[in-house]
Enzyme design. Structure first.
Site, PDB file in Angstrom:
ATOM      1  N   ASN A 109      41.011  26.885 -51.009  1.00 12.93           N
ATOM      2  CA  ASN A 109      41.906  27.974 -50.647  1.00 12.93           C
ATOM      3  C   ASN A 109      41.325  29.316 -51.098  1.00 12.93           C
ATOM      4  OD1 ASN A 109      43.611  25.955 -49.745  1.00 12.93           O
ATOM      5  ND2 ASN A 109      44.795  25.906 -51.641  1.00 12.93           N
ATOM      6  N   ASP A 111      43.456  32.026 -51.578  1.00 14.59           N
ATOM      7  CA  ASP A 111      44.639  32.827 -51.905  1.00 14.59           C
ATOM      8  C   ASP A 111      44.749  33.243 -53.365  1.00 14.59           C
ATOM      9  OD1 ASP A 111      45.605  30.440 -53.190  1.00 14.59           O
ATOM     10  OD2 ASP A 111      46.468  29.791 -51.277  1.00 14.59           O
ATOM     11  N   HIS A 126      35.270  28.322 -51.175  1.00 12.47           N
ATOM     12  CA  HIS A 126      35.255  29.076 -49.929  1.00 12.47           C
ATOM     13  C   HIS A 126      35.495  30.563 -50.141  1.00 12.47           C
ATOM     14  CE1 HIS A 126      36.195  25.139 -47.567  1.00 12.47           C
ATOM     15  NE2 HIS A 126      34.942  25.244 -47.924  1.00 12.47           N
ATOM     16  N   CYS A 187      26.716  52.660 -49.477  1.00 18.20           N
ATOM     17  CA  CYS A 187      25.591  52.832 -48.559  1.00 18.20           C
ATOM     18  C   CYS A 187      26.005  52.951 -47.096  1.00 18.20           C
ATOM     19  CB  CYS A 187      24.609  51.671 -48.714  1.00 18.20           C
ATOM     20  SG  CYS A 187      25.204  50.100 -48.019  1.00 18.20           S
ATOM     21  N   GLY A 224      46.337  17.935 -51.053  1.00 18.92           N
ATOM     22  CA  GLY A 224      46.662  18.815 -49.946  1.00 18.92           C
ATOM     23  C   GLY A 224      45.500  19.193 -49.056  1.00 18.92           C
ATOM     24  N   SER A 226      42.929  17.747 -45.814  1.00 19.34           N
ATOM     25  CA  SER A 226      42.615  16.719 -44.824  1.00 19.34           C
ATOM     26  C   SER A 226      41.153  16.309 -44.897  1.00 19.34           C
ATOM     27  CB  SER A 226      42.924  17.241 -43.417  1.00 19.34           C
ATOM     28  OG  SER A 226      42.083  18.340 -43.112  1.00 19.34           O
ATOM     29  N   ARG A 251      50.145  14.894 -47.094  1.00 19.12           N
ATOM     30  CA  ARG A 251      51.177  14.418 -46.169  1.00 19.12           C
ATOM     31  C   ARG A 251      50.588  13.787 -44.905  1.00 19.12           C
ATOM     32  NH1 ARG A 251      56.215  15.471 -47.667  1.00 19.12           N
ATOM     33  NH2 ARG A 251      56.685  17.257 -49.025  1.00 19.12           N
TER      34      ARG A 251
END
Length: 286
Positions: A109, A111, A126, A187, A224, A226, A251
């Protein structure tokens, strides 16, 4: 591997193998978008999600129209991120690290909610929405500073109808010719959010930090995700090769289900709160 435990609720039979691993040492944790859904951030790969056509790195680098669309749409997304708070799962995971049941969090994530919740050892494989990098001189900026420049350049950015958001999070800029992209204040070079786009590799040193967390653990807990992105599969395979148990909580189906010792079809916040309650009632190896 022991016979696989597959359940559709968080119960003692599913938790016991995980607790057994924690008694031997802390778990490493890999998290995906499903961990943040309880904070109101959509999981665009979950069951029932609309199809997505995310921008790849070559589109961003070579086509100014794509860059305009990105910066306009991400402005809306940034406003959502800055008002989003960690959920019970984030907080439980931070507490599990604090008491020695977890040795670090590897997150797909962008966030920043694990850090906000109090987790200390976090590898954002990431990248993070909170950072922006100049591709020409290498200077880093806070996203907040770039947002100020973006709004100054485009004072009508928040006007109704200036940017149209689609259900999959994409954006259309209705005055694309007049839209101005922020640039490096050092720059004048091209700015890119410090996130890994499709078609882009995770930085080697960052991935090595993630691998170290897995190597130092008693097992890998995947929450959480896949596992549709290669990064997660590579870490799962590392744990498998090292003979570590793999536990998956999600899930929907994942690409790693067949390799998990325990597979729990449930929400991550529910699971983490239950795990924390069990761990806090028993001694943990440190």
């Amino acid at each position: 591997m022991k016979s696989q435990v597959v359940v559709h609720e968080v119960n003692d039979s599913a938790l016991e193998p995980i607790l057994e691993a924690i008694r031997r040492g802390p778990l490493s944790v890999l998290t995906g978008a499903g961990v943040s859904t309880d904070s109101g951030i959509p999981d665009y790969r979950g069951e029932g999600s609309p199809p997505r056509h995310p921008m790849n790195v070559q589109q961003f680098l070579t086509d100014e129209r794509y860059r305009k669309r990105y910066w306009a749409g991400s402005h809306r997304g940034w406003k959502t991120f800055t008002s989003t708070q960690p959920n019970a799962g984030h907080r439980a995971l931070a507490r599990l690290e604090e008491i020695g049941a977890v040795n670090g969090v590897i997150t797909q994530n962008v966030d920043g909610l694990h850090i906000h919740a109090g987790s200390k050892r976090v590898v954002d494989v990431h990248g993070s929405m909170s950072r922006v990098r100049c591709l020409d001189c290498g200077q880093y900026f806070s996203r907040a500073a770039i947002e100020e420049q973006l709004v100054e350049l485009n004072p009508h950015l928040d006007d109704p109808g200036f940017v149209t958001m689609s259900p999959d999070g994409d954006a259309e800029v209705n005055d694309i010719e007049g839209f101005q992209i922020p640039s490096c204040t050092v720059c004048g070079g091209m700015l890119k959010p410090d996130v890994v786009y499709f078609g882009e590799l995770v930085p080697v040193t960052r991935f090595a930090s993630a691998q170290a967390i897995v190597a130092e653990s008693s097992g890998l807990l995947i929450l959480g995700s896949s596992l549709a992105v290669n990064t997660g599969i590579r870490l799962l395979e590392q744990a498998r090769r090292e003979g570590k148990p793999i536990f998956i909580v999600n899930r929907g189906a994942t690409k790693g289900d067949s390799r998990a010792m325990v597979r729990i079809h449930a929400g991550t916040s529910e699971f983490l709160e239950a795990l924390l309650a069990q761990v806090e009632g028993a001694p943990v190896a440190v």
